[in-house]
Write a protein that holds these residues in place. Structure first.
Motif, PDB file in Angstrom:
ATOM      1  N   ASP A   1      40.349  33.708  28.273  1.00  0.00           N
ATOM      2  CA  ASP A   1      40.758  34.889  27.797  1.00  0.00           C
ATOM      3  C   ASP A   1      41.654  34.804  26.665  1.00  0.00           C
ATOM      4  O   ASP A   1      43.019  34.999  26.985  1.00  0.00           O
ATOM      5  CB  ASP A   1      41.304  35.772  28.821  1.00  0.00           C
ATOM      6  CG  ASP A   1      41.622  37.286  28.363  1.00  0.00           C
ATOM      7  OD1 ASP A   1      40.911  37.781  27.389  1.00  0.00           O
ATOM      8  OD2 ASP A   1      42.404  37.850  29.034  1.00  0.00           O
TER       9      ASP A   1
ATOM     10  N   ASP B   1      48.715  36.299  28.186  1.00  0.00           N
ATOM     11  CA  ASP B   1      48.451  36.727  29.482  1.00  0.00           C
ATOM     12  C   ASP B   1      47.061  36.168  29.768  1.00  0.00           C
ATOM     13  O   ASP B   1      46.214  35.846  28.943  1.00  0.00           O
ATOM     14  CB  ASP B   1      48.234  38.194  29.883  1.00  0.00           C
ATOM     15  CG  ASP B   1      49.848  38.505  29.615  1.00  0.00           C
ATOM     16  OD1 ASP B   1      50.722  37.714  29.728  1.00  0.00           O
ATOM     17  OD2 ASP B   1      49.907  39.750  29.413  1.00  0.00           O
ATOM     18  N   CYS B   2      46.595  35.651  31.110  1.00  0.00           N
ATOM     19  CA  CYS B   2      45.501  35.431  31.308  1.00  0.00           C
ATOM     20  C   CYS B   2      44.304  36.748  31.841  1.00  0.00           C
ATOM     21  O   CYS B   2      44.900  37.599  31.934  1.00  0.00           O
ATOM     22  CB  CYS B   2      45.293  34.626  32.732  1.00  0.00           C
ATOM     23  SG  CYS B   2      45.933  32.882  32.186  1.00  0.00           S
ATOM     24  N   ASP B   3      43.080  36.280  31.830  1.00  0.00           N
ATOM     25  CA  ASP B   3      42.251  37.145  32.438  1.00  0.00           C
ATOM     26  C   ASP B   3      42.557  37.916  33.726  1.00  0.00           C
ATOM     27  O   ASP B   3      42.518  39.110  34.004  1.00  0.00           O
ATOM     28  CB  ASP B   3      40.720  36.604  32.746  1.00  0.00           C
ATOM     29  CG  ASP B   3      39.475  37.316  32.059  1.00  0.00           C
ATOM     30  OD1 ASP B   3      39.702  38.244  31.741  1.00  0.00           O
ATOM     31  OD2 ASP B   3      38.613  36.553  32.200  1.00  0.00           O
ATOM     32  N   ASN B   4      42.934  36.902  34.684  1.00  0.00           N
ATOM     33  CA  ASN B   4      43.575  37.112  35.832  1.00  0.00           C
ATOM     34  C   ASN B   4      44.968  37.730  35.805  1.00  0.00           C
ATOM     35  O   ASN B   4      45.727  36.906  35.166  1.00  0.00           O
ATOM     36  CB  ASN B   4      43.770  35.893  36.651  1.00  0.00           C
ATOM     37  CG  ASN B   4      44.120  36.188  38.290  1.00  0.00           C
ATOM     38  OD1 ASN B   4      44.987  37.045  38.256  1.00  0.00           O
ATOM     39  ND2 ASN B   4      43.995  35.171  38.846  1.00  0.00           N
ATOM     40  N   PRO B   5      45.013  39.020  36.179  1.00  0.00           N
ATOM     41  CA  PRO B   5      46.326  39.804  35.502  1.00  0.00           C
ATOM     42  C   PRO B   5      47.598  39.030  36.304  1.00  0.00           C
ATOM     43  O   PRO B   5      48.778  39.406  36.074  1.00  0.00           O
ATOM     44  CB  PRO B   5      46.077  41.281  36.168  1.00  0.00           C
ATOM     45  CG  PRO B   5      44.995  40.946  37.282  1.00  0.00           C
ATOM     46  CD  PRO B   5      44.278  40.113  36.809  1.00  0.00           C
ATOM     47  N   ASP B   6      47.433  38.265  37.568  1.00  0.00           N
ATOM     48  CA  ASP B   6      48.388  37.621  38.121  1.00  0.00           C
ATOM     49  C   ASP B   6      48.921  36.355  37.300  1.00  0.00           C
ATOM     50  O   ASP B   6      50.066  35.752  37.694  1.00  0.00           O
ATOM     51  CB  ASP B   6      47.975  36.990  39.505  1.00  0.00           C
ATOM     52  CG  ASP B   6      47.606  38.243  40.459  1.00  0.00           C
ATOM     53  OD1 ASP B   6      48.137  39.346  40.179  1.00  0.00           O
ATOM     54  OD2 ASP B   6      46.998  38.058  41.455  1.00  0.00           O
ATOM     55  N   GLN B   7      48.267  35.874  36.472  1.00  0.00           N
ATOM     56  CA  GLN B   7      48.668  34.750  35.594  1.00  0.00           C
ATOM     57  C   GLN B   7      48.792  34.911  34.326  1.00  0.00           C
ATOM     58  O   GLN B   7      48.299  35.663  33.688  1.00  0.00           O
ATOM     59  CB  GLN B   7      47.383  33.483  35.919  1.00  0.00           C
ATOM     60  CG  GLN B   7      47.282  33.289  37.412  1.00  0.00           C
ATOM     61  CD  GLN B   7      46.176  32.287  37.867  1.00  0.00           C
ATOM     62  OE1 GLN B   7      45.478  32.372  36.712  1.00  0.00           O
ATOM     63  NE2 GLN B   7      46.011  31.719  38.844  1.00  0.00           N
TER      64      GLN B   7
ATOM     65  N   THR C   1      48.857  27.043  33.444  1.00  0.00           N
ATOM     66  CA  THR C   1      48.721  28.418  33.607  1.00  0.00           C
ATOM     67  C   THR C   1      49.356  28.634  35.040  1.00  0.00           C
ATOM     68  O   THR C   1      49.563  27.849  35.776  1.00  0.00           O
ATOM     69  CB  THR C   1      47.349  28.691  33.969  1.00  0.00           C
ATOM     70  OG1 THR C   1      46.452  28.476  32.770  1.00  0.00           O
ATOM     71  CG2 THR C   1      47.099  30.144  34.490  1.00  0.00           C
TER      72      THR C   1
ATOM     73  N   ARG D   1      51.448  31.634  37.662  1.00  0.00           N
ATOM     74  CA  ARG D   1      51.397  32.888  38.367  1.00  0.00           C
ATOM     75  C   ARG D   1      52.848  33.677  38.004  1.00  0.00           C
ATOM     76  O   ARG D   1      53.917  32.734  37.797  1.00  0.00           O
ATOM     77  CB  ARG D   1      51.426  32.889  39.747  1.00  0.00           C
ATOM     78  CG  ARG D   1      50.344  32.163  40.303  1.00  0.00           C
ATOM     79  CD  ARG D   1      50.004  32.189  41.921  1.00  0.00           C
ATOM     80  NE  ARG D   1      49.751  33.640  42.375  1.00  0.00           N
ATOM     81  CZ  ARG D   1      48.622  34.073  42.523  1.00  0.00           C
ATOM     82  NH1 ARG D   1      47.579  33.371  42.172  1.00  0.00           N
ATOM     83  NH2 ARG D   1      48.313  35.660  42.889  1.00  0.00           N
TER      84      ARG D   1
END
Ligand code: ZN
Ligand code: ZN
Length: 128
Positions: free
Chosen positions: A23, A54-60, A75, A77
């Protein structure tokens, strides 16, 4: 106060990271002439750290970590800490030093103070 470490992002590696990201950031150009500016509190231990995107995963999110001699893209958290008012910490899990709300960026603070004092200079209308 914020750590004052700054370094040039390695252009080729940064580009490779962007191109291989699941992403990628919306505006890769912002990294092309980019500098990494450490976001940690001053006198922290370990590596300096700058949030890249920011990553695709909103936690990362992807971070650039560096020392005098080494650097790496990782990457990580987000730090799970939250303030009583719900503001989340803007750093990564297990970051050294204070959470973001205890780290004051002197440039940003000066700008905020000027905006509050002279909103018209910044294109803002004073609200009463
Ligand atoms: Zn630093
Ligand atoms: Zn934190």
């Amino acid at each position: 106060m914020q750590c004052t470490a700054v370094r040039c992002l390695p252009a080729r590696e940064t580009l490779a990271q962007i191109l291989s990201a699941a992403d990628p950031p919306e505006d890769p150009a912002q990294f092309a002439s980019g500098y990494a500016v450490c976001e940690l509190g001053e006198h922290h231990r370990g590596e300096h750290a700058d949030h890249l995107w920011d990553c695709d995963n909103p936690d990362q999110a992807v971070w650039f970590l560096w020392t005098e001699t080494k650097h790496r893209f990782v990457t990580l958290r987000w730090c799970p800490a939250e303030q009583a008012n719900g503001d989340a910490c803007g750093l990564y899990t297990d970051h050294p030093q204070d959470h973001t709300w205890n780290v004051i960026d002197p440039t940003q603070e000066a700008m905020k103070a000027d905006i509050a004092a002279h909103p018209e200079r910044w294109g803002l209308r004073r609200e009463y």
